[in-house]
Design a protein around this motif. Structure first.
Motif, PDB file in Angstrom:
ATOM      1  N   TRP A 186     -68.530  32.903  19.102  1.00  0.00           N
ATOM      2  CA  TRP A 186     -69.221  31.694  18.665  1.00  0.00           C
ATOM      3  C   TRP A 186     -69.505  30.772  19.846  1.00  0.00           C
ATOM      4  O   TRP A 186     -70.573  30.158  19.928  1.00  0.00           O
ATOM      5  CB  TRP A 186     -68.385  30.977  17.612  1.00  0.00           C
ATOM      6  N   ALA A 187     -68.562  30.687  20.761  1.00  0.00           N
ATOM      7  CA  ALA A 187     -68.756  29.844  21.939  1.00  0.00           C
ATOM      8  C   ALA A 187     -69.927  30.334  22.779  1.00  0.00           C
ATOM      9  O   ALA A 187     -70.698  29.537  23.337  1.00  0.00           O
ATOM     10  CB  ALA A 187     -67.485  29.818  22.775  1.00  0.00           C
ATOM     11  N   ALA A 188     -70.094  31.638  22.848  1.00  0.00           N
ATOM     12  CA  ALA A 188     -71.148  32.223  23.676  1.00  0.00           C
ATOM     13  C   ALA A 188     -72.523  32.164  23.018  1.00  0.00           C
ATOM     14  O   ALA A 188     -73.542  32.142  23.714  1.00  0.00           O
ATOM     15  CB  ALA A 188     -70.800  33.670  24.007  1.00  0.00           C
ATOM     16  N   THR A 189     -72.563  32.128  21.680  1.00  0.00           N
ATOM     17  CA  THR A 189     -73.858  32.204  20.992  1.00  0.00           C
ATOM     18  C   THR A 189     -74.388  30.859  20.502  1.00  0.00           C
ATOM     19  O   THR A 189     -75.576  30.566  20.665  1.00  0.00           O
ATOM     20  CB  THR A 189     -73.774  33.168  19.801  1.00  0.00           C
ATOM     21  N   VAL A 190     -73.534  30.032  19.899  1.00  0.00           N
ATOM     22  CA  VAL A 190     -74.029  28.760  19.356  1.00  0.00           C
ATOM     23  C   VAL A 190     -73.400  27.541  20.034  1.00  0.00           C
ATOM     24  O   VAL A 190     -73.719  26.411  19.700  1.00  0.00           O
ATOM     25  CB  VAL A 190     -73.806  28.684  17.828  1.00  0.00           C
ATOM     26  N   LYS A 191     -72.470  27.758  20.945  1.00  0.00           N
ATOM     27  CA  LYS A 191     -71.901  26.699  21.790  1.00  0.00           C
ATOM     28  C   LYS A 191     -71.446  25.469  21.004  1.00  0.00           C
ATOM     29  O   LYS A 191     -71.961  24.362  21.187  1.00  0.00           O
ATOM     30  CB  LYS A 191     -72.944  26.281  22.822  1.00  0.00           C
ATOM     31  N   ASN A 200     -59.466  31.940  29.716  1.00  0.00           N
ATOM     32  CA  ASN A 200     -60.389  32.039  30.847  1.00  0.00           C
ATOM     33  C   ASN A 200     -61.809  32.294  30.384  1.00  0.00           C
ATOM     34  O   ASN A 200     -62.775  31.793  30.994  1.00  0.00           O
ATOM     35  CB  ASN A 200     -59.941  33.151  31.802  1.00  0.00           C
ATOM     36  N   ALA A 201     -61.978  33.057  29.300  1.00  0.00           N
ATOM     37  CA  ALA A 201     -63.312  33.318  28.764  1.00  0.00           C
ATOM     38  C   ALA A 201     -63.964  32.027  28.285  1.00  0.00           C
ATOM     39  O   ALA A 201     -65.163  31.797  28.501  1.00  0.00           O
ATOM     40  CB  ALA A 201     -63.233  34.335  27.620  1.00  0.00           C
ATOM     41  N   LEU A 202     -63.171  31.169  27.643  1.00  0.00           N
ATOM     42  CA  LEU A 202     -63.705  29.877  27.199  1.00  0.00           C
ATOM     43  C   LEU A 202     -64.024  28.985  28.400  1.00  0.00           C
ATOM     44  O   LEU A 202     -65.042  28.279  28.418  1.00  0.00           O
ATOM     45  CB  LEU A 202     -62.700  29.187  26.277  1.00  0.00           C
ATOM     46  N   ASN A 203     -63.162  29.023  29.419  1.00  0.00           N
ATOM     47  CA  ASN A 203     -63.416  28.243  30.637  1.00  0.00           C
ATOM     48  C   ASN A 203     -64.741  28.641  31.274  1.00  0.00           C
ATOM     49  O   ASN A 203     -65.527  27.774  31.691  1.00  0.00           O
ATOM     50  CB  ASN A 203     -62.282  28.446  31.641  1.00  0.00           C
ATOM     51  N   LYS A 204     -64.993  29.943  31.350  1.00  0.00           N
ATOM     52  CA  LYS A 204     -66.220  30.437  31.982  1.00  0.00           C
ATOM     53  C   LYS A 204     -67.465  30.050  31.192  1.00  0.00           C
ATOM     54  O   LYS A 204     -68.568  29.991  31.753  1.00  0.00           O
ATOM     55  CB  LYS A 204     -66.137  31.954  32.143  1.00  0.00           C
ATOM     56  N   LEU A 205     -67.275  29.789  29.903  1.00  0.00           N
ATOM     57  CA  LEU A 205     -68.403  29.362  29.066  1.00  0.00           C
ATOM     58  C   LEU A 205     -68.585  27.848  29.098  1.00  0.00           C
ATOM     59  O   LEU A 205     -69.414  27.301  28.364  1.00  0.00           O
ATOM     60  CB  LEU A 205     -68.190  29.840  27.624  1.00  0.00           C
ATOM     61  N   GLY A 206     -67.836  27.192  29.953  1.00  0.00           N
ATOM     62  CA  GLY A 206     -68.010  25.756  30.133  1.00  0.00           C
ATOM     63  C   GLY A 206     -67.090  24.879  29.319  1.00  0.00           C
ATOM     64  O   GLY A 206     -67.315  23.670  29.197  1.00  0.00           O
TER      65      GLY A 206
END
Length: 211
Positions: free
Chosen positions: A47-52, A94-100
């Motif tokens: 969800w973080a990667a697609t709709v932020k 870390n994945a969430l961090n990389k997504l901002g």
């Protein structure tokens, strides 16, 4: 679920996730764990990667921080026999961090905020809107504490406060299937602590309805 279809291309302010926790919880005992169920939290990253979403919240048991690789139903060790507990959790953060996202987490007890349960739970908050993460201040506390006695906090609420004792209820000792031995031991310890040896024993009057 496709996040884009679910949101209809609208901006997402908050997304809350409560992935299945039974394969993290210590209450599960020594039963084999399911890697797929333990991996449900990755949906939050999708969800973080697609709709932020501006804010992502995730709730789970406190053992969620030990999320690591699993092989044949048991936590996996590295080649030197060392535990890899927490490896997947760190990768998740870390994945969430990389997504901002800025990510913080805490262990909180709902009883400190006016809900009648003392169970501790893991809460994670991730934000990508540039604003700081804020956590609520406790509103309730132990009735014996100075904070409560001085009026700074309200006393914890108990399950007894929200139970209608007038509703008929069968005894747990009259079940068709007997309670497990360990459950009976916990009940005995509770009776000893809160009734037999307590200065303020917890007793519920027994009501007999008119025929």
């Amino acid at each position: 679920v496709d996040p884009r279809k679910a949101c209809g291309n609208r901006e997402v302010e908050i997304a809350w996730f409560s992935p299945d926790c039974k394969h993290f919880s210590k209450a599960k005992g020594g039963k084999p764990v399911d890697r797929n169920i333990r991996g449900l939290a990755w949906v939050a990253v999708r969800w973080a990667a697609t709709v932020k979403p501006k804010i992502i919240m995730l709730e789970n048991v406190e053992e969620f921080k030990t999320w690591g690789p699993v092989k044949d139903g048991v936590p996996f060790l590295d080649q030197k026999g060392r535990s890899l507990a927490g490896k997947n959790f760190n990768t998740f953060v870390n994945a969430l961090n990389k997504l901002g996202y800025k990510v913080e987490w805490k262990e909180l007890r709902a009883c400190d905020f006016g809900v009648p349960t003392t169970r501790k739970r893991f809460f994670l908050i991730a934000r990508c809107d540039g604003k700081s993460i804020s956590w609520p201040a406790p509103t309730h506390g132990d009735p014996a504490s100075l904070e409560v006695q001085s009026g700074k906090l309200k006393p914890w609420k108990t399950a007894a406060d929200i139970i209608d004792w007038g509703i008929p209820c069968p005894s747990i000792f009259e079940r068709k299937r007997p309670l497990a031995e360990n459950t009976m031991k916990r009940i005995a310890r509770g009776l000893k602590r809160f009734v037999i040896e307590s200065d303020k024993p917890f007793l519920v009057p027994s009501f007999i309805a008119d025929p």
